[in-house]
Design a protein around this motif. Structure first.
Motif, PDB file in Angstrom:
ATOM      1  N   ALA A 184     -58.166  79.010  10.963  1.00  0.00           N
ATOM      2  CA  ALA A 184     -58.714  80.352  11.130  1.00  0.00           C
ATOM      3  C   ALA A 184     -58.192  81.019  12.398  1.00  0.00           C
ATOM      4  N   GLU A 185     -58.148  80.279  13.505  1.00  0.00           N
ATOM      5  CA  GLU A 185     -57.676  80.856  14.764  1.00  0.00           C
ATOM      6  C   GLU A 185     -56.195  81.215  14.676  1.00  0.00           C
ATOM      7  N   PHE A 186     -55.414  80.393  13.977  1.00  0.00           N
ATOM      8  CA  PHE A 186     -53.998  80.672  13.790  1.00  0.00           C
ATOM      9  C   PHE A 186     -53.807  81.967  12.999  1.00  0.00           C
ATOM     10  N   ILE A 187     -54.548  82.102  11.893  1.00  0.00           N
ATOM     11  CA  ILE A 187     -54.442  83.316  11.076  1.00  0.00           C
ATOM     12  C   ILE A 187     -54.922  84.534  11.858  1.00  0.00           C
ATOM     13  N   GLN A 188     -56.062  84.393  12.513  1.00  0.00           N
ATOM     14  CA  GLN A 188     -56.642  85.514  13.258  1.00  0.00           C
ATOM     15  C   GLN A 188     -55.693  85.990  14.369  1.00  0.00           C
ATOM     16  N   ARG A 189     -55.138  85.044  15.103  1.00  0.00           N
ATOM     17  CA  ARG A 189     -54.222  85.393  16.188  1.00  0.00           C
ATOM     18  C   ARG A 189     -52.966  86.076  15.646  1.00  0.00           C
ATOM     19  N   SER A 190     -52.421  85.547  14.570  1.00  0.00           N
ATOM     20  CA  SER A 190     -51.187  86.084  13.996  1.00  0.00           C
ATOM     21  C   SER A 190     -51.382  87.493  13.452  1.00  0.00           C
ATOM     22  N   LEU A 191     -52.488  87.733  12.772  1.00  0.00           N
ATOM     23  CA  LEU A 191     -52.731  89.054  12.188  1.00  0.00           C
ATOM     24  C   LEU A 191     -53.142  90.075  13.239  1.00  0.00           C
ATOM     25  N   THR A 192     -53.828  89.608  14.266  1.00  0.00           N
ATOM     26  CA  THR A 192     -54.211  90.504  15.361  1.00  0.00           C
ATOM     27  C   THR A 192     -52.972  91.039  16.074  1.00  0.00           C
ATOM     28  N   GLU A 193     -51.917  90.249  16.132  1.00  0.00           N
ATOM     29  CA  GLU A 193     -50.663  90.692  16.752  1.00  0.00           C
ATOM     30  C   GLU A 193     -50.046  91.872  15.996  1.00  0.00           C
ATOM     31  N   LEU A 194     -50.454  92.052  14.732  1.00  0.00           N
ATOM     32  CA  LEU A 194     -49.987  93.185  13.931  1.00  0.00           C
ATOM     33  C   LEU A 194     -50.928  94.376  14.056  1.00  0.00           C
ATOM     34  N   ASN A 195     -51.907  94.251  14.967  1.00  0.00           N
ATOM     35  CA  ASN A 195     -52.941  95.277  15.161  1.00  0.00           C
ATOM     36  C   ASN A 195     -53.877  95.389  13.960  1.00  0.00           C
ATOM     37  N   TRP A 196     -54.000  94.278  13.210  1.00  0.00           N
ATOM     38  CA  TRP A 196     -54.983  94.217  12.136  1.00  0.00           C
ATOM     39  C   TRP A 196     -56.308  93.739  12.722  1.00  0.00           C
ATOM     40  N   THR A 197     -57.395  94.139  12.106  1.00  0.00           N
ATOM     41  CA  THR A 197     -58.716  93.684  12.522  1.00  0.00           C
ATOM     42  C   THR A 197     -59.164  92.558  11.601  1.00  0.00           C
ATOM     43  N   VAL A 198     -59.424  91.396  12.175  1.00  0.00           N
ATOM     44  CA  VAL A 198     -59.789  90.224  11.375  1.00  0.00           C
ATOM     45  C   VAL A 198     -61.213  89.790  11.707  1.00  0.00           C
ATOM     46  N   THR A 199     -62.059  89.764  10.694  1.00  0.00           N
ATOM     47  CA  THR A 199     -63.428  89.260  10.844  1.00  0.00           C
ATOM     48  C   THR A 199     -63.474  87.866  10.239  1.00  0.00           C
ATOM     49  N   TRP A 200     -63.805  86.880  11.056  1.00  0.00           N
ATOM     50  CA  TRP A 200     -63.792  85.490  10.594  1.00  0.00           C
ATOM     51  C   TRP A 200     -65.211  84.985  10.355  1.00  0.00           C
ATOM     52  N   CYS A 201     -65.425  84.412   9.195  1.00  0.00           N
ATOM     53  CA  CYS A 201     -66.688  83.748   8.858  1.00  0.00           C
ATOM     54  C   CYS A 201     -66.373  82.322   8.424  1.00  0.00           C
ATOM     55  N   ASP A 202     -67.041  81.346   9.026  1.00  0.00           N
ATOM     56  CA  ASP A 202     -66.804  79.961   8.600  1.00  0.00           C
ATOM     57  C   ASP A 202     -67.820  79.515   7.558  1.00  0.00           C
ATOM     58  N   GLN A 203     -68.797  80.369   7.280  1.00  0.00           N
ATOM     59  CA  GLN A 203     -69.781  80.084   6.242  1.00  0.00           C
ATOM     60  C   GLN A 203     -69.628  81.108   5.120  1.00  0.00           C
ATOM     61  N   PRO A 204     -69.439  80.670   3.880  1.00  0.00           N
ATOM     62  CA  PRO A 204     -69.218  81.618   2.778  1.00  0.00           C
ATOM     63  C   PRO A 204     -70.340  82.632   2.602  1.00  0.00           C
ATOM     64  N   LYS A 205     -71.585  82.231   2.826  1.00  0.00           N
ATOM     65  CA  LYS A 205     -72.698  83.167   2.636  1.00  0.00           C
ATOM     66  C   LYS A 205     -72.610  84.335   3.607  1.00  0.00           C
ATOM     67  N   ASP A 206     -72.166  84.057   4.836  1.00  0.00           N
ATOM     68  CA  ASP A 206     -72.002  85.133   5.816  1.00  0.00           C
ATOM     69  C   ASP A 206     -70.903  86.098   5.378  1.00  0.00           C
ATOM     70  N   GLY A 207     -69.817  85.543   4.872  1.00  0.00           N
ATOM     71  CA  GLY A 207     -68.725  86.387   4.404  1.00  0.00           C
ATOM     72  C   GLY A 207     -69.134  87.258   3.230  1.00  0.00           C
ATOM     73  N   ILE A 208     -69.866  86.684   2.278  1.00  0.00           N
ATOM     74  CA  ILE A 208     -70.337  87.443   1.114  1.00  0.00           C
ATOM     75  C   ILE A 208     -71.227  88.593   1.558  1.00  0.00           C
ATOM     76  N   LEU A 209     -72.122  88.321   2.509  1.00  0.00           N
ATOM     77  CA  LEU A 209     -73.033  89.356   2.998  1.00  0.00           C
ATOM     78  C   LEU A 209     -72.260  90.505   3.638  1.00  0.00           C
ATOM     79  N   GLN A 210     -71.289  90.179   4.491  1.00  0.00           N
ATOM     80  CA  GLN A 210     -70.533  91.233   5.168  1.00  0.00           C
ATOM     81  C   GLN A 210     -69.657  92.021   4.194  1.00  0.00           C
ATOM     82  N   LEU A 211     -69.119  91.347   3.185  1.00  0.00           N
ATOM     83  CA  LEU A 211     -68.295  92.042   2.205  1.00  0.00           C
ATOM     84  C   LEU A 211     -69.123  92.978   1.327  1.00  0.00           C
ATOM     85  N   SER A 212     -70.366  92.622   1.099  1.00  0.00           N
ATOM     86  CA  SER A 212     -71.225  93.454   0.256  1.00  0.00           C
ATOM     87  C   SER A 212     -71.776  94.660   0.996  1.00  0.00           C
ATOM     88  N   THR A 213     -71.694  94.633   2.328  1.00  0.00           N
ATOM     89  CA  THR A 213     -72.256  95.741   3.121  1.00  0.00           C
ATOM     90  C   THR A 213     -71.200  96.477   3.943  1.00  0.00           C
TER      91      THR A 213
END
Length: 224
Positions: A13-42
């Motif tokens: 996750a840190e590798f992906i987040q760091r690499s994409l952030t270098e492209l000025n992308w915003t990366v929201t990382w969730c290590d628990q699927p339920k948290d990710g589902i909640l954020q995607l739904s809202t």
């Protein structure tokens, strides 16, 4: 680009987040699927990077829940399991693309840009109803006249495929590709055998036959 990353491995996750952030992308990382589902739904995201193997909930289940809830955000599934059956399962569940581990960041970025450019998908139908037959794609359950049908995973896939084409002929070739992932004809009675078992459960105990054979072509499901 706003990216939701659902990945339980911190190093990945840190590798992906760091690499994409270098492209000025915003990366929201969730290590628990339920948290990710909640954020995607809202929240609003351009795409999702979803690990196939997650704690408590498989990636297939996550994407099924998202599509069932009407979340149309494009999903790229990451996995160390790169077999044909795994890829087909991920794509049929609603993922837009599939990338095996290990991967190059350049390919990950290219695939994310590709799925983000696509026309947003309509929310997939999660419930099929035909006469007294009911199939819930999220709960993975089927019933007829209120009686639960004891279907094997393959029989469920066959019925799901037929109900996606009501009153249309579904050919043997289509079933081999969609249900088994075959790109060739195995020259066996595989389809006929499993269709016979499915019809024994869906039709024989009930007064009305819904599944019919179209000789020389395939099968059709619909009200008679």
């Amino acid at each position: 680009m706003r990216v939701m990353l659902i990945e339980d491995d911190r190093e990945t996750a840190e590798f992906i987040q760091r690499s994409l952030t270098e492209l000025n992308w915003t990366v929201t990382w969730c290590d628990q699927p339920k948290d990710g589902i909640l954020q995607l739904s809202t929240g609003s995201f351009d795409c999702v990077i979803l690990d196939r193997m997650l704690p408590d909930m498989d990636g297939i289940a996550v994407v099924q829940l998202l599509r069932g809830a009407g979340v149309a955000t494009p999903v790229l599934m990451l996995t160390a399991r790169g077999g044909l059956d795994d890829r087909v399962a991920g794509l049929e569940a609603g993922a837009d693309d599939y990338l095996g581990k290990p991967f190059a960041i350049s390919e990950l970025v290219a695939r994310l840009r590709s799925i983000a450019r696509r026309t947003p998908r309509a929310a997939e139908q999660t419930l099929y109803e035909l006469d007294d037959l009911r199939l819930d794609r999220v709960a993975r359950q089927a019933s007829r006249s209120g009686t639960t049908l004891d279907l094997s995973p393959l029989e469920f896939k066959l019925l799901d495929c037929l109900l996606g084409h009501v009153n249309e002929v579904v050919t043997r070739t289509m079933l081999l590709e969609k249900v088994w992932g075959y790109r060739f004809d195995p020259k066996t009675s595989l389809v006929q055998t499993h269709m016979s078992r499915l019809r024994a459960k869906v039709d024989k105990p009930f007064a009305t036959e819904l599944i019919r054979t179209v000789r020389g072509s395939g099968y059709i499901i619909g009200e008679t």
